[in-house]
Design an enzyme around this catalytic site. Structure first.
Site, PDB file in Angstrom:
ATOM      1  CE  LYS A   4      -4.305 -44.097 -42.285  1.00  0.00           C
ATOM      2  NZ  LYS A   4      -3.255 -43.247 -42.865  1.00  0.00           N
ATOM      3  CG  ASP A   9      -4.967 -41.041 -45.105  1.00  0.00           C
ATOM      4  OD1 ASP A   9      -5.619 -40.029 -45.410  1.00  0.00           O
ATOM      5  OD2 ASP A   9      -4.394 -41.170 -44.006  1.00  0.00           O
ATOM      6  CG  LEU A  10      -2.685 -40.491 -51.512  1.00  0.00           C
ATOM      7  CD1 LEU A  10      -2.466 -40.581 -53.019  1.00  0.00           C
ATOM      8  CD2 LEU A  10      -1.353 -40.675 -50.787  1.00  0.00           C
ATOM      9  CE  LYS A  11      -5.067 -37.095 -43.369  1.00  0.00           C
ATOM     10  NZ  LYS A  11      -4.150 -38.256 -43.379  1.00  0.00           N
ATOM     11  CG  LEU A  12      -5.810 -35.606 -53.727  1.00  0.00           C
ATOM     12  CD1 LEU A  12      -5.389 -36.857 -53.017  1.00  0.00           C
ATOM     13  CD2 LEU A  12      -6.493 -35.946 -55.039  1.00  0.00           C
ATOM     14  CG  ASP A  53      -4.087 -28.322 -55.982  1.00  0.00           C
ATOM     15  OD1 ASP A  53      -4.367 -27.187 -56.403  1.00  0.00           O
ATOM     16  OD2 ASP A  53      -2.957 -28.826 -56.080  1.00  0.00           O
ATOM     17  CB  ILE A  54      -7.676 -25.426 -58.064  1.00  0.00           C
ATOM     18  CG1 ILE A  54      -6.785 -26.130 -59.092  1.00  0.00           C
ATOM     19  CG2 ILE A  54      -6.948 -24.223 -57.453  1.00  0.00           C
ATOM     20  CD1 ILE A  54      -6.491 -25.281 -60.322  1.00  0.00           C
ATOM     21  N   PRO A  55     -10.306 -27.302 -57.715  1.00  0.00           N
ATOM     22  CG  PRO A  55     -12.482 -26.466 -57.499  1.00  0.00           C
ATOM     23  CD  PRO A  55     -11.051 -26.036 -57.446  1.00  0.00           C
ATOM     24  CG  ASN A  56      -9.310 -28.806 -64.011  1.00  0.00           C
ATOM     25  OD1 ASN A  56     -10.219 -29.480 -64.494  1.00  0.00           O
ATOM     26  ND2 ASN A  56      -8.132 -28.647 -64.585  1.00  0.00           N
ATOM     27  CB  THR A  57      -5.516 -29.751 -59.469  1.00  0.00           C
ATOM     28  OG1 THR A  57      -5.157 -28.646 -60.282  1.00  0.00           O
ATOM     29  CG2 THR A  57      -4.288 -30.560 -59.123  1.00  0.00           C
ATOM     30  CB  THR A  91      -7.308 -37.300 -34.770  1.00  0.00           C
ATOM     31  OG1 THR A  91      -6.405 -37.911 -35.681  1.00  0.00           O
ATOM     32  CG2 THR A  91      -8.707 -37.755 -35.073  1.00  0.00           C
ATOM     33  CD  GLN A 115      -3.597 -39.422 -33.958  1.00  0.00           C
ATOM     34  OE1 GLN A 115      -4.029 -38.277 -34.014  1.00  0.00           O
ATOM     35  NE2 GLN A 115      -3.630 -40.252 -34.978  1.00  0.00           N
ATOM     36  N   GLY A 138      -3.061 -47.479 -36.229  1.00  0.00           N
ATOM     37  CA  GLY A 138      -1.688 -47.598 -36.683  1.00  0.00           C
ATOM     38  C   GLY A 138      -0.801 -48.187 -35.609  1.00  0.00           C
ATOM     39  NE  ARG A 139       1.635 -43.504 -34.120  1.00  0.00           N
ATOM     40  CZ  ARG A 139       1.657 -42.189 -33.919  1.00  0.00           C
ATOM     41  NH1 ARG A 139       2.783 -41.593 -33.597  1.00  0.00           N
ATOM     42  NH2 ARG A 139       0.558 -41.477 -34.038  1.00  0.00           N
TER      43      ARG A 139
HETATM   44  O1  C5P Z   1      -0.496 -44.613 -35.357  1.00  0.00           O
HETATM   45  P1  C5P Z   1      -1.869 -44.008 -35.350  1.00  0.00           P
HETATM   46  O2  C5P Z   1      -2.956 -44.966 -34.914  1.00  0.00           O
HETATM   47  O3  C5P Z   1      -1.914 -42.676 -34.637  1.00  0.00           O
HETATM   48  O4  C5P Z   1      -2.159 -43.719 -36.901  1.00  0.00           O
HETATM   49  C1  C5P Z   1      -3.289 -43.014 -37.326  1.00  0.00           C
HETATM   50  C2  C5P Z   1      -3.276 -42.937 -38.813  1.00  0.00           C
HETATM   51  O5  C5P Z   1      -4.430 -42.221 -39.244  1.00  0.00           O
HETATM   52  C3  C5P Z   1      -2.072 -42.195 -39.407  1.00  0.00           C
HETATM   53  O6  C5P Z   1      -1.749 -42.859 -40.619  1.00  0.00           O
HETATM   54  C4  C5P Z   1      -2.599 -40.789 -39.683  1.00  0.00           C
HETATM   55  O7  C5P Z   1      -1.976 -40.200 -40.799  1.00  0.00           O
HETATM   56  C5  C5P Z   1      -4.070 -41.073 -40.006  1.00  0.00           C
HETATM   57  N1  C5P Z   1      -5.016 -39.971 -39.778  1.00  0.00           N
HETATM   58  C6  C5P Z   1      -5.137 -39.341 -38.561  1.00  0.00           C
HETATM   59  N2  C5P Z   1      -6.031 -38.315 -38.399  1.00  0.00           N
HETATM   60  C7  C5P Z   1      -6.797 -37.919 -39.427  1.00  0.00           C
HETATM   61  C8  C5P Z   1      -6.683 -38.568 -40.673  1.00  0.00           C
HETATM   62  C9  C5P Z   1      -5.771 -39.607 -40.803  1.00  0.00           C
HETATM   63  O8  C5P Z   1      -4.468 -39.710 -37.610  1.00  0.00           O
HETATM   64  N3  C5P Z   1      -7.710 -36.973 -39.244  1.00  0.00           N
END
Ligand code: C5P
Length: 236
Positions: free
Chosen positions: A31, A58-61, A63-67, A121, A192, A212-213
């Protein structure tokens, strides 16, 4: 998108990312989030794809629909496997995102899967009630967004493990339930709030886990990945 654990590459540069990935062989999902993408731009995605990784951008857009439609048209051209929007942007925005992806997918290629972020989360019940002023429980809010996402024709949602089973009942097994907030029982929860183990994710019906971590911060990331993968697949 492959169903193996998706590693969140929350690194500050391409150099650090590929240094970390030397232990992996390209045949897994990763990701790319805002930090890495804003730092490196589309070239990071191209390099990961060249090396055989499935990429969740994972850019989580929101904005307005057209954009959002125009932006998705661009992202589809990158050949990514999975992208997302905030479901809070509304049904029309989500439909526009799909239209953009369809339009931008090169002929003969598969459209990237599109999922909606329900509640992050890191969000808790108090924030839903007091900051978002939503008169519902967090679970009801997630469920509502999941239903809206399905109605808009998207492929699934990002949600916590705690909501995955109720979403499966309403939206079906094939509907993506991509769950971050994954931790091993002995690990730290960091920032989290709604966390769960890989095994709990599997039992709850998650289709994908994002980690992630718990992997990137491990002393031996490859071993941590294998441990998490085995627990996710029910092999230990
Ligand atoms: O390090 P960790 O396991 O907490 O990373 C979780 C990843 O998932 C991060 O990149 C975070 O931006 C992403 N994420 C999230 N919760 C969401 C959507 C994405 O933690 N609802």
């Amino acid at each position: 998108m492959k169903t193996s654990p998706i590693i969140a590459l929350d690194f500050e540069s391409a150099e650090k990312t590929f240094q970390f990935l030397t232990a992996f062989n390209g045949n897994i999902g990763v990701k790319v989030g805002m930090q890495l993408y804003y730092q490196e731009g589309p070239s990071i995605v191209a390099r990961l794809k060249e090396q055989g990784y499935d990429v969740f951008l994972d850019l989580k857009l929101h904005d307005i629909p057209n954009t959002v439609k125009s932006a998705m048209e661009v992202l589809a051209g990158f050949g990514v496997d999975l992208v997302n929007v905030h479901a809070a942007g509304g049904k029309r925005m989500m439909e526009a995102a799909l239209e953009g992806l369809d339009k931008g997918t090169p002929t003969g290629k598969e459209r990237p899967a599109l999922i909606g972020v329900t509640q992050l989360t890191s969000t808790d019940e108090r924030q839903v009630r007091e900051e978002q002023l939503i008169d519902a429980t967090l679970e009801q809010s997630v469920f509502h967004y999941a239903t809206l996402t399905k109605e808009a024709g998207l492929d699934g949602v990002v949600c916590s493990v705690h909501e995955a089973s109720v979403i499966e009942k309403e939206c079906g097994k094939a509907f993506y339930k991509v769950t971050p907030g994954i931790r091993l029982p002995e690990g730290s929860s960091h920032d989290q709030i709604r966390i769960a183990t890989p095994e709990q994710a599997r039992i709850a019906g998650a289709t994908h886990i994002v980690v992630g971590r718990a992997i990137t911060g491990a002393v031996d990331p490859k071993a941590a990945y294998e441990h998490i993968n085995a627990s996710w697949k029910g092999m230990e």
